[in-house]
Each structure stands twice: as structure tokens, then as C-alpha cells.
Design an enzyme around this catalytic site. Sequence first.
Site, PDB file in Angstrom:
ATOM      1  CB  CYS A 100     -35.880 -29.883  30.604  1.00 11.10           C
ATOM      2  SG  CYS A 100     -36.141 -28.118  30.789  1.00 11.10           S
ATOM      3  CB  CYS A 104     -31.452 -22.358  31.525  1.00  7.86           C
ATOM      4  SG  CYS A 104     -32.572 -23.147  30.360  1.00  7.86           S
ATOM      5  CB  THR A 191     -39.740 -24.929  30.158  1.00  5.59           C
ATOM      6  OG1 THR A 191     -39.908 -25.340  28.798  1.00  5.59           O
ATOM      7  CG2 THR A 191     -38.876 -25.926  30.885  1.00  5.59           C
ATOM      8  CD  GLU A 257     -42.136 -28.594  28.511  1.00  4.09           C
ATOM      9  OE1 GLU A 257     -42.752 -29.692  28.517  1.00  4.09           O
ATOM     10  OE2 GLU A 257     -40.919 -28.519  28.734  1.00  4.09           O
ATOM     11  CG  HIS A 292     -33.559 -20.140  25.965  1.00  7.71           C
ATOM     12  ND1 HIS A 292     -33.227 -20.503  27.248  1.00  7.71           N
ATOM     13  CD2 HIS A 292     -34.663 -20.865  25.660  1.00  7.71           C
ATOM     14  CE1 HIS A 292     -34.088 -21.400  27.692  1.00  7.71           C
ATOM     15  NE2 HIS A 292     -34.969 -21.644  26.747  1.00  7.71           N
ATOM     16  CE1 TYR A 296     -32.781 -24.251  24.170  1.00  9.01           C
ATOM     17  CE2 TYR A 296     -33.180 -26.521  23.619  1.00  9.01           C
ATOM     18  CZ  TYR A 296     -33.663 -25.282  23.940  1.00  9.01           C
ATOM     19  OH  TYR A 296     -35.011 -25.082  24.057  1.00  9.01           O
ATOM     20  CB  CYS A 298     -29.184 -28.467  29.330  1.00  3.88           C
ATOM     21  SG  CYS A 298     -30.423 -28.093  28.066  1.00  3.88           S
ATOM     22  CD  GLU A 446     -36.750 -27.974  26.333  1.00  4.71           C
ATOM     23  OE1 GLU A 446     -37.568 -28.428  27.141  1.00  4.71           O
ATOM     24  OE2 GLU A 446     -35.598 -27.655  26.652  1.00  4.71           O
TER      25      GLU A 446
END
Lengths: 484, 91
Positions: A100, A104, A191, A257, A292, A296, A298, A446
Site C-alpha cells: 500500500c 490515494c 493509512t 496504519e 476509494h 483498490y 492497487c 485492508e
Amino acid sequence: MPMMNAKQYEESLRRLNLKVYMFGKRVDNVVDDPIIRPSMNAVAATYEFAHYPEYEDLMTTTSHITGKKINRFTSIHQSTEDLVKKSKMGRLLGSLTGCCFQRCVGMDAMNALSMTTYDIDQKYGTEYNKRFLKYLEYVQENDLTCDGAMTDPKGDRSKAPHQQDDLDMFMHIVEERPDGIVVAGAKCHQTGAVNSHEIILMPTISMREEDKDFAVSFALPSDAEGITYIMGRQSCDTRKLEKGMIDRGNQIYGGHEALVVFDNVFVPWDRVFMCREWDFAGQLVEQFASYHRQSYACKAGVGDVLIGATQIIAEYNGANKASHVKDKIIEMNHLNETLFCGSIACASQGHKEPSGTYLVNTLLANVCKQNVTRFPYEIARLAQDIAGGLLVTLPSEEDFRSPQVGKWIEKYYRANADVPTENRMRILRLIENITMGSAAVGYLTESMHGAGSPQAQRIMIARQVNMKAKMKVARKLSGIPEDE
Amino acid sequence: MSKVLRIGLKYCGGCSPCYDRVGTVNRIKEELGGMIEFVSPEREEAKSVLVISGCKTACADISLFSDRPIRFISSEDDASVWIEEMKRGKQ
């Protein structure tokens, strides 16, 4: 400073005075802390790659405010092409870092606020959008990383915010002054919080009028007086304190986090973007969540790394030609590309909102994220299947380097004669890192709970599909009368 | 001695490329060394632009130089064809 590079970003973090706690102690040097630093490296990558010709088409865009070239993470989407490039940027960075990269969430918060502040102003004649755009320009001009903070502790889930025994379970306004507001509460699971210059707060759920003191959105410098960060633990986190690098799995990058506590923090009016407009809290939550859930993509990038690692271990083990291994890797790719499909689809089917900002197709964004709650787990399972049990029984690097027993590890854990045992250990540690180590925080749990737990997407899917139209066609094709 | 041709070089962002884009550009540089020089596509001296796309979607933003001749490369084979064309054109 329109666009920082990695070094400039790191230096900018050194100028912050964050109050960070980890393992019961205050962290004096956040940037160089060995447990935190890999996560800083991942954010730094979002700065550095913006300067690479081979990535800049995704990593940069043009500011709709100033017309200057900016890092895409500080941009407001002006077209469906922008939305698609956001999805592609997520995959790219996931595939380059294997984790991560944390940036974003701030972009998604700013895009959601660009719409909600405009809509509040239209209804109430306020000036939130003007304030927000001024703030946005500051973020763009200084190329800042923003933590988008939504998740409140929520306390007793059966009670509304104003019914909680402890009102701090939801971020709320405790005092209104001529020059601003004072807020109290906390945001969980933040995050990249200690790698951020700014923190942008949003309500965590829809509100009713009784909850209007909880309908608040604002931005603060991350080191504002009264903010405290408490780092979350990650599986295998203290391996970063050990001698050697192999057992870390990912040699360069990571994530983090934190629990962020706001102990009666002052927010000046020019940084307040919602103040008791309770009827817009739900919109802000839904629009942020939709962006959001698109983000993802990612995970497809991290999946690229995991699939690559799985192919390598199959070859190192001499198992890559087995038909079932080939088929499992095909399945991993199928699932991974399906994840990407959802993000690309919701982006390409986006639309222009009254503010001018483009929003993703919210139904498809929820479908995208619902897949993300499942597929990385199956991809991880297949990776572990192919990797074999050595994934969890492999001795440490220090044993491998030991003059007494290292020779036995070298001898007994060599498979393919052409491959050094150390390389086999390295790729196994990377698979471990992503599927059960510190990167599994991002790749698995996550994926499950980030941007809303699975049930949140299912509620949105149920709400948004046109069930009546589906039933109407089914009736027609089966000969059932319309008035039945 | 012939003049070096300045060509603008633009990459797509490379989200999921089907081949090694940077490696392919390095191969082009090797094979056409002395004949061409890659420059930023935004520079006026770039009379044409080579766009290196990771796949056939070819999504790179070409709006800044759409008034100039653009050649898209979407695979290593595309690059080989272009290299041969350049060599023939120079002979």
C-alpha cells in the site's frame, strides 16, 4: 514547489513535528525509524515516479485551478479519462512497490469534498467550496500528501453518535469560536498517517439532525497541536529491527496504519468544509467511499508482484511445468485481471457532477470493491499452495548466515541446482510478506475492510441495481402478464 | 555526414505493459545510434513524436503535440518494423 521528488518529500517530512507513539514510547525520529521507514519509502515512490518519463503520463496531470503540471494524487478528476488514469496509476504503483503506497485516500477525500462542498453551498449559500478550492491549491502548490480520515471508533454500534455514552466515539464539534471550531474524537486505521503533511477529516456515517454536531469536515496540518498518533502493529513488524534483510520479504517498501487522537483540537474557519450540515454527511461518505472503492486497483498491482513471485518459486522448485501449477497461475491471473476490470469499468462509466468533478459509477465501484474483499485471499491461497510448506517453516536469515548450521540450510533447502538457496529464501519471504506478513495488512485485511467492509458494498449494490427492470423483462420473456 | 534526427519520445504510463517499454527504447537507441536523438516531445525541435505504449490501448496523452506526426509503438515487433523503416529511410 509544483512537484517534489522522493528526496524533497523526505526532507519535507523532517520539518514536521508529529507526536507519534509506538511500543509505548514516543518516536523521536519518525522518518528514520526502521519500522516506519519502509512505509515512507512507498509514499516517496509516488513522488519519485512522477519524474520518470515512463510513468509520468499516469503519475501527473494538469491542475484545473492553476493549469500547472501536478502530481495526480493532488488532482480533481476532470473527465472519465482522468478517472481511468487514476485506476491505472493505482495498479502501476502497486506493481512497483508490492504494498500500500498510502496516498490515494487523500486524493479520494479531496475529490469527494470538491463535490459535497459545492452542493452544500448550493443549498445553504455557504462558502465551503471557495474555501476548499483555496485549500486544494495550497495542497497542489506544495505537492502535499494528505491523509483522508473517515473511520471513527463508533463505540456502541446500536447507538447513534449523539446517544453514545462517550461522545468522543464520533468526531464532533465541542466548541464554536469566532475564529474557528474545537473538535474532539479519533480516527482509526489511518493509512499512511505519519507520512502525511495534512489530515482531512470527514464524517464516518450518514447523520440525522440530532447528530449535527458530528457532521463536520475539515483539514489540519498533521502536526497540529492536540493530535497524537499511535502506530498499529503489523504481523512480523519487528523483523525490521533484526540483523539482515532477507526475512523482511520486501526489501524496500511497506505500509502503516495508526490510531489518530484529536484531543480538543482547534480548526480555523478557512479549513472547515462542513459544520453541522448533517444532511450532507451521507453524501460525503458515499462519494468518498465510491472513489476509494475504485482505488483498490492497487491490489491488482500487488497481485502482479505476488503472481510474479509465485511463478519464480514454481521455477525454483522445479514445479513450473506441472499442469496443475500452470493452471493455478492462470487462475491467479484471471482473478487479478478481474479486479482491475472492476476499477477500470467504474472509472470509464463515470459522470460529471454539478461541481464539475467527475465521479465514478457508484454501482460498479461497489462491485469492484466487493471482488477485492474476496479475490486477493484466493490469489494468496494459490500462491501459498504453489510455494509449499517451506513458506512457514523456513529458518531465519541469521541461521542461514550461521557458521554452524548455515551449511545445512544451504544443502537441504536447495531445489533447482542452478538457483542459489538464498534466492529461494528471498522469494519465499516475499510471498510470506504479502500473504501473511506485514504487507498482508494491505493486501488481505485492508482488502476486506478498507473503504468499507463487504456488507457495506452489498447494501449499496442492492440499493443501486434496477431490480424492477430485470423483473419486467423476465415477465415479458416468460409470457407473464404485466399486471400480474 | 547526415544530420541527427530529433524525435520526441513519449511513454504511456505503463499500468500493465505487455513488454519492456524502457528496454525497447534502449534497443532503439542502440540500433539507431547516431541517426536519431530522443528529446522531450514538448520541445519544438521534435518534428515528430514516437509514442511508446505498453499495449494497444495506447492511452498516452498526446494533446500537447497532436499537430505533429506521431508514430505509435505498442509491441517489440512494432519497434522492429519502425527501426527497419528508419534504417531504410536513412540509406
